[in-house]
Design a protein around this motif. Structure first.
Motif, PDB file in Angstrom:
ATOM      1  N   PRO A 219     -19.344  36.850  10.974  1.00  0.00           N
ATOM      2  CA  PRO A 219     -18.496  37.328  11.460  1.00  0.00           C
ATOM      3  C   PRO A 219     -17.716  36.122  12.741  1.00  0.00           C
ATOM      4  O   PRO A 219     -16.672  36.103  12.247  1.00  0.00           O
ATOM      5  CB  PRO A 219     -18.579  38.263  12.988  1.00  0.00           C
ATOM      6  CG  PRO A 219     -19.790  38.910  12.794  1.00  0.00           C
ATOM      7  CD  PRO A 219     -20.834  38.250  11.685  1.00  0.00           C
ATOM      8  N   ALA A 220     -18.512  35.163  12.389  1.00  0.00           N
ATOM      9  CA  ALA A 220     -17.082  33.549  12.945  1.00  0.00           C
ATOM     10  C   ALA A 220     -17.741  33.276  12.327  1.00  0.00           C
ATOM     11  O   ALA A 220     -17.337  31.444  12.539  1.00  0.00           O
ATOM     12  CB  ALA A 220     -18.937  33.402  13.918  1.00  0.00           C
ATOM     13  N   ILE A 221     -18.158  33.355  10.875  1.00  0.00           N
ATOM     14  CA  ILE A 221     -17.864  31.906   9.795  1.00  0.00           C
ATOM     15  C   ILE A 221     -17.035  32.444   8.612  1.00  0.00           C
ATOM     16  O   ILE A 221     -16.678  33.744   8.841  1.00  0.00           O
ATOM     17  CB  ILE A 221     -19.722  32.070   9.217  1.00  0.00           C
ATOM     18  CG1 ILE A 221     -20.092  31.627   9.955  1.00  0.00           C
ATOM     19  CG2 ILE A 221     -18.969  31.016   8.253  1.00  0.00           C
ATOM     20  CD1 ILE A 221     -21.932  31.222   9.551  1.00  0.00           C
ATOM     21  N   PHE A 222     -15.684  32.029   8.465  1.00  0.00           N
ATOM     22  CA  PHE A 222     -14.495  32.639   7.448  1.00  0.00           C
ATOM     23  C   PHE A 222     -15.066  30.760   6.086  1.00  0.00           C
ATOM     24  O   PHE A 222     -15.323  29.647   6.502  1.00  0.00           O
ATOM     25  CB  PHE A 222     -13.457  31.868   8.285  1.00  0.00           C
ATOM     26  CG  PHE A 222     -13.368  32.587   9.149  1.00  0.00           C
ATOM     27  CD1 PHE A 222     -12.333  34.438   9.271  1.00  0.00           C
ATOM     28  CD2 PHE A 222     -14.168  32.674  10.218  1.00  0.00           C
ATOM     29  CE1 PHE A 222     -12.549  34.826  10.069  1.00  0.00           C
ATOM     30  CE2 PHE A 222     -13.417  33.512  11.250  1.00  0.00           C
ATOM     31  CZ  PHE A 222     -12.562  34.950  10.991  1.00  0.00           C
ATOM     32  N   ALA A 223     -14.436  31.147   5.211  1.00  0.00           N
ATOM     33  CA  ALA A 223     -14.048  30.619   4.416  1.00  0.00           C
ATOM     34  C   ALA A 223     -13.264  30.891   3.298  1.00  0.00           C
ATOM     35  O   ALA A 223     -12.063  31.558   3.153  1.00  0.00           O
ATOM     36  CB  ALA A 223     -15.438  30.839   3.221  1.00  0.00           C
ATOM     37  N   ILE A 224     -12.214  29.652   2.856  1.00  0.00           N
ATOM     38  CA  ILE A 224     -10.906  29.128   2.421  1.00  0.00           C
ATOM     39  C   ILE A 224     -11.225  27.845   1.583  1.00  0.00           C
ATOM     40  O   ILE A 224     -12.529  27.759   1.296  1.00  0.00           O
ATOM     41  CB  ILE A 224     -10.187  29.022   3.312  1.00  0.00           C
ATOM     42  CG1 ILE A 224     -10.768  27.621   4.128  1.00  0.00           C
ATOM     43  CG2 ILE A 224     -10.213  29.473   4.663  1.00  0.00           C
ATOM     44  CD1 ILE A 224      -8.904  26.594   5.558  1.00  0.00           C
ATOM     45  N   GLY A 225      -9.927  28.641   0.474  1.00  0.00           N
ATOM     46  CA  GLY A 225     -10.312  26.949  -1.014  1.00  0.00           C
ATOM     47  C   GLY A 225     -10.778  27.389  -1.796  1.00  0.00           C
ATOM     48  O   GLY A 225     -11.434  28.877  -1.863  1.00  0.00           O
TER      49      GLY A 225
ATOM     50  N   MET B  32     -12.392  36.867  -6.969  1.00  0.00           N
ATOM     51  CA  MET B  32     -12.793  36.127  -7.764  1.00  0.00           C
ATOM     52  C   MET B  32     -12.500  35.047  -6.806  1.00  0.00           C
ATOM     53  O   MET B  32     -12.196  35.063  -6.016  1.00  0.00           O
ATOM     54  CB  MET B  32     -10.767  36.279  -8.424  1.00  0.00           C
ATOM     55  CG  MET B  32      -9.429  36.636  -7.940  1.00  0.00           C
ATOM     56  SD  MET B  32      -8.381  36.418  -8.838  1.00  0.00           S
ATOM     57  CE  MET B  32      -8.198  34.791  -9.550  1.00  0.00           C
ATOM     58  N   ILE B  33     -12.531  33.232  -7.503  1.00  0.00           N
ATOM     59  CA  ILE B  33     -11.742  32.695  -7.168  1.00  0.00           C
ATOM     60  C   ILE B  33     -10.645  31.690  -7.400  1.00  0.00           C
ATOM     61  O   ILE B  33     -10.731  31.763  -9.012  1.00  0.00           O
ATOM     62  CB  ILE B  33     -12.577  31.272  -7.788  1.00  0.00           C
ATOM     63  CG1 ILE B  33     -14.203  31.504  -7.829  1.00  0.00           C
ATOM     64  CG2 ILE B  33     -12.858  29.560  -7.362  1.00  0.00           C
ATOM     65  CD1 ILE B  33     -15.189  31.473  -6.235  1.00  0.00           C
ATOM     66  N   TYR B  34      -9.568  31.527  -6.581  1.00  0.00           N
ATOM     67  CA  TYR B  34      -8.650  31.390  -6.948  1.00  0.00           C
ATOM     68  C   TYR B  34      -8.618  29.070  -7.210  1.00  0.00           C
ATOM     69  O   TYR B  34      -7.986  28.814  -6.119  1.00  0.00           O
ATOM     70  CB  TYR B  34      -7.221  31.350  -5.834  1.00  0.00           C
ATOM     71  CG  TYR B  34      -7.120  32.881  -5.743  1.00  0.00           C
ATOM     72  CD1 TYR B  34      -5.736  32.912  -6.434  1.00  0.00           C
ATOM     73  CD2 TYR B  34      -7.791  33.862  -5.094  1.00  0.00           C
ATOM     74  CE1 TYR B  34      -5.274  35.244  -6.574  1.00  0.00           C
ATOM     75  CE2 TYR B  34      -7.666  35.491  -4.309  1.00  0.00           C
ATOM     76  CZ  TYR B  34      -6.360  35.580  -5.490  1.00  0.00           C
ATOM     77  OH  TYR B  34      -5.740  36.845  -5.653  1.00  0.00           O
ATOM     78  N   GLY B  35      -8.286  29.290  -8.189  1.00  0.00           N
ATOM     79  CA  GLY B  35      -8.260  28.148  -8.603  1.00  0.00           C
ATOM     80  C   GLY B  35      -6.897  27.096  -7.843  1.00  0.00           C
ATOM     81  O   GLY B  35      -7.072  25.802  -9.080  1.00  0.00           O
ATOM     82  N   LEU B  36      -6.451  27.212  -7.376  1.00  0.00           N
ATOM     83  CA  LEU B  36      -4.999  26.482  -6.872  1.00  0.00           C
ATOM     84  C   LEU B  36      -4.659  26.255  -5.718  1.00  0.00           C
ATOM     85  O   LEU B  36      -5.609  26.956  -4.742  1.00  0.00           O
ATOM     86  CB  LEU B  36      -4.031  27.494  -8.141  1.00  0.00           C
ATOM     87  CG  LEU B  36      -3.785  27.863  -8.901  1.00  0.00           C
ATOM     88  CD1 LEU B  36      -2.715  28.529  -9.263  1.00  0.00           C
ATOM     89  CD2 LEU B  36      -3.731  26.457  -9.851  1.00  0.00           C
ATOM     90  N   VAL B  37      -3.550  25.608  -5.691  1.00  0.00           N
ATOM     91  CA  VAL B  37      -3.414  25.069  -4.389  1.00  0.00           C
ATOM     92  C   VAL B  37      -3.050  26.534  -3.401  1.00  0.00           C
ATOM     93  O   VAL B  37      -3.086  26.672  -2.012  1.00  0.00           O
ATOM     94  CB  VAL B  37      -3.108  23.489  -4.109  1.00  0.00           C
ATOM     95  CG1 VAL B  37      -1.742  23.669  -4.718  1.00  0.00           C
ATOM     96  CG2 VAL B  37      -2.796  23.200  -2.623  1.00  0.00           C
ATOM     97  N   ALA B  38      -1.951  26.607  -4.283  1.00  0.00           N
ATOM     98  CA  ALA B  38      -1.317  27.434  -3.127  1.00  0.00           C
ATOM     99  C   ALA B  38      -1.718  28.842  -2.303  1.00  0.00           C
ATOM    100  O   ALA B  38      -2.022  28.897  -1.070  1.00  0.00           O
ATOM    101  CB  ALA B  38       0.023  28.444  -3.828  1.00  0.00           C
ATOM    102  N   PRO B  39      -2.714  29.696  -2.942  1.00  0.00           N
ATOM    103  CA  PRO B  39      -3.818  29.795  -2.929  1.00  0.00           C
ATOM    104  C   PRO B  39      -4.039  29.899  -1.517  1.00  0.00           C
ATOM    105  O   PRO B  39      -4.785  30.441  -0.601  1.00  0.00           O
ATOM    106  CB  PRO B  39      -4.153  30.755  -3.531  1.00  0.00           C
ATOM    107  CG  PRO B  39      -4.230  29.960  -4.543  1.00  0.00           C
ATOM    108  CD  PRO B  39      -2.759  29.610  -4.592  1.00  0.00           C
ATOM    109  N   ALA B  40      -5.065  28.544  -1.827  1.00  0.00           N
ATOM    110  CA  ALA B  40      -6.012  27.731  -1.074  1.00  0.00           C
ATOM    111  C   ALA B  40      -4.628  27.565   0.966  1.00  0.00           C
ATOM    112  O   ALA B  40      -5.516  27.641   1.674  1.00  0.00           O
ATOM    113  CB  ALA B  40      -6.294  26.468  -1.206  1.00  0.00           C
TER     114      ALA B  40
END
Ligand code: FAD
Lengths: 115, 842
Positions: B278-284, B292-300
């Motif tokens: 819970p103390a760790i997040f992941a973005i991009g 899924m992996i969003y490979g674009l900058v807007a969702p990141a």
């Protein structure tokens, strides 16, 4: 504004040398001074000839005009505009140019430079 | 969540998402009593940069230009930034990270923004020299260096990035650039087979060689790559290879630290971007969300916002993101949106294909014909923004939905197609998640009516820039709605549009700026209205632009009849009609250039430019040029530039008409005529179109039966092909129509508007223009022709006038009180046996 600075008057040119509502550059004591004649308002101004944005010796070839009541000149290179009264940049940048006193006598233009 | 005592945040990765997270957090915690302490570790040696525009690095952008924020931004916001220092270990019990250089930093919250790396398939030979990936500035440095000694390059992967990389190889000067794709089509994720076929042809025309259905078995060469071997037995010999076969999320550290990662890659997070800790997040691109992996900058960027909001007390879920994309691949538009591949019973598909022009469009519509499900655009994506909005907002479609891609073929405007018909919550800028309502509010309530102002207040247009045209339309539309600026008035000194001012100046027979300002304006004028009025006066009377009070109202170049260049010197361009020149005249130019120490260069318009002339030398230079038979080329003016020609029947074995003679005739006819902006022309002697007439404001192409006339083409930053106005007309008709076209443009366009934009903005567009110019629907054709005749009759070379007038000559000095002295600050630097201007002092 009060100033304790003393100035010395230098002959720059004849009034006819400066186009009406335009500018010209004079070399005074090795310094390039831009002189402007706002003929429609019957006012004369003098500033640095150098535009501080890209350090170009060019302001005398800039276009004069006004914004509201403030007389201004726009640099021909990238259209940075400066107040002829205060030398402040009017295009939102932090630039400042020096302004000098002008006196007209017997058809001659005199510029007052800090002594 | 209690956010008062847990104030230490560590960010892993200083890439696009990592940077955006910091920016959002700083903005959201403005004014909070106890600010967060932010520590950022970046593995790359440089501060976060715009990876989306990575290829611009080859086009001359520097790492600084690409930086998302200057280094000082981090210091100013108290962010502790460690570069070239990846985090190598996390102690989740002690809540500490340890970096490669040994920094140990405790955290309350840890943000993974480690992005992804290029996926390199396990093909034997991938470790050879000459094999690269395309992800970081360092990758590009390596590629650039290696490319200097390579001739044949290939890219493995025909997706979006692969094609971009292949173009980069061409730009680097490689003789051949191959694209090798495993799938049977290009960009398999974005476009269908028909779209791919069109794209392939366009790209092949541009010099790429494309190989589909190729499974690479091994890379050959002894230590250094020299070829690719495919499963079908064929070989391709190459000197270098860029691998662009997809991305692999950087989840290795997360995995080592015991966080949940997906077997196929990606740090598993929930809709709040929270990992299994819970103390760790992941973005991009390192985060696996919605499976899924969003490979674009807007969702990141949106993920960055969700986490920054959460840590500052606002909870929001990350919503499934629209993966619609639009991009320009080597000048070819490609776009796909919504459900691009929709098929089956509940869907109807409309396709438009034009192989000659290389255009393919497909839209998928719900079976009942009411909503747009998705689509594909190749070769022309002008309608992308509009279609995307219609699709996302489920706007009810017009009765003939094909109008959406085929344009309105006569009749009224397509209902529901304007920006204002979009709902308030329509996302206009998806990079920064700015809605139509926000923009309208800023424009309408806060008077933010320029793109620059809106960039500052809303951040719209600062990401990929794709929304800029729509934002411009919104500015116009909102202002129109408010009744502000329904007219495009010139400036604070004139309450008229250019067209109104032109008509009024004409009716009142005004010939000086003073008279125009006294009669029609107020104040002292400015750098906007002065040149505009100067242009109007020139277009009305064609008198010498420096006479009466007109010299000081001319724009910098017109004022000295030469082009102001860096450093304050000028360049000089004599007219060379049609590009035809005698040896004697060439020698005369050479002599002048030598005498005055000028840098000489052949221009794109088939003439010669002489650079580095001091203002005081201009009259003497022109005196010599005029004596040698030259006239002003008006390269400085908003006037006719050149009429480019190919040699036509005079020499060419394919030519069908004498294009040079016609070009010379045309150039001499319209020289010196001033217009709202510069205009160019070209005449080609056959359909091979060597004079590139279709990229000109008006262009003429010879046919067996006569001439085809095109109008409204443009090169430059926004290239546009000209529209065909008439075909197979004789010379006299052609000239008559050009007279009308130019005069109509001169009289009605806004200041500094090229013919292409003028037609684009014209209600009814080319159809309307044709009606006015060809069919004379307004009954003004005779008047236009008469006005053009008057202008032509009044032409004289303005440089000749200056050379012959002591009063005008006198103005060409740098110092009024020392007329023979040149500006001592002008400096040149040597360059390839000639000179160049000194660089700007920054
Ligand atoms: C050539 C190219 C063109 C593209 N064009 C587009 C486009 O047109 N449109 C679009 O939307 N997207 C495009 N993208 C994709 C876009 O760039 C990415 O979606 C975006 O950069 C993702 O941001 P990120 O922060 O997740 O990853 P990144 O920007 O890659 O940043 C991650 C950073 O973390 C660092 N890092 C990794 N591990 C560690 C560690 N342990 N410690 C410290 N630092 C670490 C990495 O070195 C890297 O600097 C393009 C990408 C490329 C390469």
């Amino acid at each position: 504004m009060t100033t304790t600075e003393t100035i010395t008057w230098h002959v720059a040119c004849q009034t006819a040398d400066v186009p009406a509502d335009g500018g010209a550059c004079a070399l005074i004591n090795g310094r390039q001074i831009a002189i402007f004649h706002l003929a429609r308002r019957n006012e004369w101004y003098a500033t640095d000839n150098q535009c501080p944005h890209r350090q170009q010796m060019i302001l005398s070839r800039g276009m004069t005009g006004s914004v509201g009541d403030e007389p201004k000149v726009a640099c021909p290179f990238h259209k940075k505009a400066f107040s002829l009264k205060t030398g402040a940049c009017l295009s939102g940048d932090d630039y400042q140019i020096d302004t000098f006193a002008v006196r007209i006598e017997n058809g001659m233009v005199y510029i007052g430079l800090p002594a | 969540m209690n956010t008062q005592n847990n104030r230490r945040i560590v960010v892993l990765g200083n890439g696009m998402a990592g940077y955006k997270f910091c920016e959002k957090l700083i903005a959201k915690q403005l004014g909070s009593a106890i600010p967060f302490t932010l520590t950022v570790f970046g593995e790359e040696p440089r501060i976060a940069y715009d990876r989306v525009h990575l290829s611009a690095y080859f086009a001359g952008k520097t790492a600084d230009d690409l930086a998302l924020a200057p280094e000082s931004w981090y210091t100013d916001n108290n962010i502790q930034l460690y570069l070239s220092d990846p985090v190598i270990a996390i102690d989740r019990d002690r809540k500490e990270v340890r970096s490669h250089h040994g920094h140990v930093v405790p955290y309350d919250y840890l943000i993974f923004a480690t992005g992804s790396s290029a996926f390199v398939p396990q093909i034997p030979g991938v470790d050879k020299d000459g094999v690269f990936v395309y992800r970081t500035l360092e990758d590009l440095d390596l590629i650039r260096t290696y490319a200097t000694k390579a001739r044949h390059g290939a890219v493995l992967g025909g997706g979006l990035l692969g094609l971009e990389a292949a173009n980069a190889l061409l730009d680097l000067g490689l003789e051949a650039a191959h694209v090798v794709e495993f799938a049977p089509r290009l960009m398999p994720r974005q476009i269908d087979a028909a779209g791919s076929a069109i794209l392939q042809r366009r790209l092949e025309d541009l010099g790429l060689q494309i190989h589909l259905n190729k499974s690479t078995q091994q890379l050959t060469g002894d230590g250094v790559i020299n070829g690719m071997q495919f499963a079908d037995g064929s070989l391709l010999s190459i000197d270098m290879l860029v691998i662009s076969a997809g991305i692999r999320p950087r989840d290795e550290l997360a995995k080592r630290s015991g966080l949940d990662v997906h077997p196929r890659g990606g740090i598993v997070v929930d809709n709040f971007l929270q990992t299994s800790d819970p103390a760790i997040f992941a973005i991009g691109e390192c985060a696996l969300v919605h499976s899924m992996i969003y490979g674009l900058v807007a969702p990141a960027y949106d993920m960055a916002d969700v986490v920054a909001a959460r840590l500052t007390g606002t909870e929001r879920e990350f919503q499934p993101f629209d993966m619609s994309t639009k991009l320009k691949l080597i000048g070819v538009d490609v776009a796909s949106f919504g459900d691009a591949f929709a098929e089956g019973d509940d869907c109807r598909t409309v396709c438009y294909e034009n192989k000659a022009k290389g255009v393919y469009k497909r839209i998928n519509i719900s079976a009942d014909g009411t909503t747009l499900l998705g689509g594909i655009l190749v070769g022309d994506a002008a309608e992308y923004n509009q279609l995307l909005q219609v699709c996302k907002n489920k706007t009810i479609l017009p009765p003939d939905p094909e109008d959406l891609i085929l344009g309105n073929r006569g009749g009224e405007d397509v209902p529901g197609a304007g920006v204002m018909s979009l709902p308030d919550e329509a996302l206009i800028c998806s990079c920064e998640a700015v809605t139509k309502a926000q923009l309208c509010h800023e424009i309408g309530e806060n008077g933010q009516t320029t793109i620059d102002a809106l960039k500052k207040s809303t951040k719209a247009c600062t990401g990929c820039g794709g929304c800029t045209p729509m934002v411009k339309d919104l500015i116009q539309a909102v202002q129109k709605q408010q009744g502000v600026y329904v007219r495009n008035v010139l400036c604070e000194h004139f309450d008229y549009t250019r067209q109104e001012l032109l008509d009024l100046a004409k009716i009142n027979q005004l010939t000086t700026y003073g008279a125009v300002l006294d009669t029609l304006g107020k104040g002292d004028g400015c750098e906007v209205c002065k040149p505009a009025v100067a242009s109007i006066l020139a277009s009305l009377w064609n008198e010498n632009i420096l006479e009466k009070d007109r010299a000081p109202i001319q724009d910098s170049n017109d004022r000295y009849l030469a082009n102001l260049q860096r450093g304050g010197t000028y360049s000089v361009v004599p007219r060379i009609p049609g590009g035809e020149i005698t040896p004697d005249k060439l020698i005369a130019i050479g002599q002048v250039a030598k005498q005055y120490g000028l840098y000489t260069k052949i221009t794109g318009g088939q003439r010669i430019d002489l650079f580095g002339a001091h203002v005081g030398d201009l009259p003497a230079i022109w005196e010599q040029l005029i004596a040698a038979g030259f006239e002003s080329g008006h390269a400085y003016g908003k006037a006719l530039r050149t009429v480019k020609s190919c040699v036509g029947t005079t020499w060419c074995r394919f030519g069908v008409q004498d294009s040079v003679s016609f070009a010379i005739e045309i150039e001499n006819r319209y020289k010196g005529i001033r217009a709202p902006h510069k205009f160019k022309s070209g005449v080609s002697g056959c359909v091979r179109e060597c004079a590139e007439a279709q990229s000109k404001d008006f262009g003429i192409i010879a046919t067996d039966k006569g001439w085809n006339l095109y109008v409204g083409g443009n090169g430059g930053a926004k290239p546009q092909h000209a529209h065909l106005l008439v075909s197979d007309v004789d010379k006299a008709t052609c000239v008559k129509l050009i007279d009308r076209f130019l005069m109509f443009y001169i009289k009605t366009a806004d200041p500094l508007m090229r013919t292409a934009t003028w037609i684009n903005k014209m209600e009814g567009g080319i159809t309307y223009l044709k009606a006015v110019v060809v069919e004379d629907s307004l009954g003004i054709a005779a008047e236009l022709e008469g006005e053009m005749d008057a202008l032509i009759a009044n032409y004289s070379c303005e440089w000749k006038a200056v050379v012959e007038s002591p009063a005008l000559r006198q103005r060409f000095t740098h110092f009024v009180n020392a007329p023979t002295l040149k500006d001592p600050t002008v400096q040149f630097a040597p360059m390839r046996d000639q000179i160049q201007a000194q660089d700007w002092i920054r």
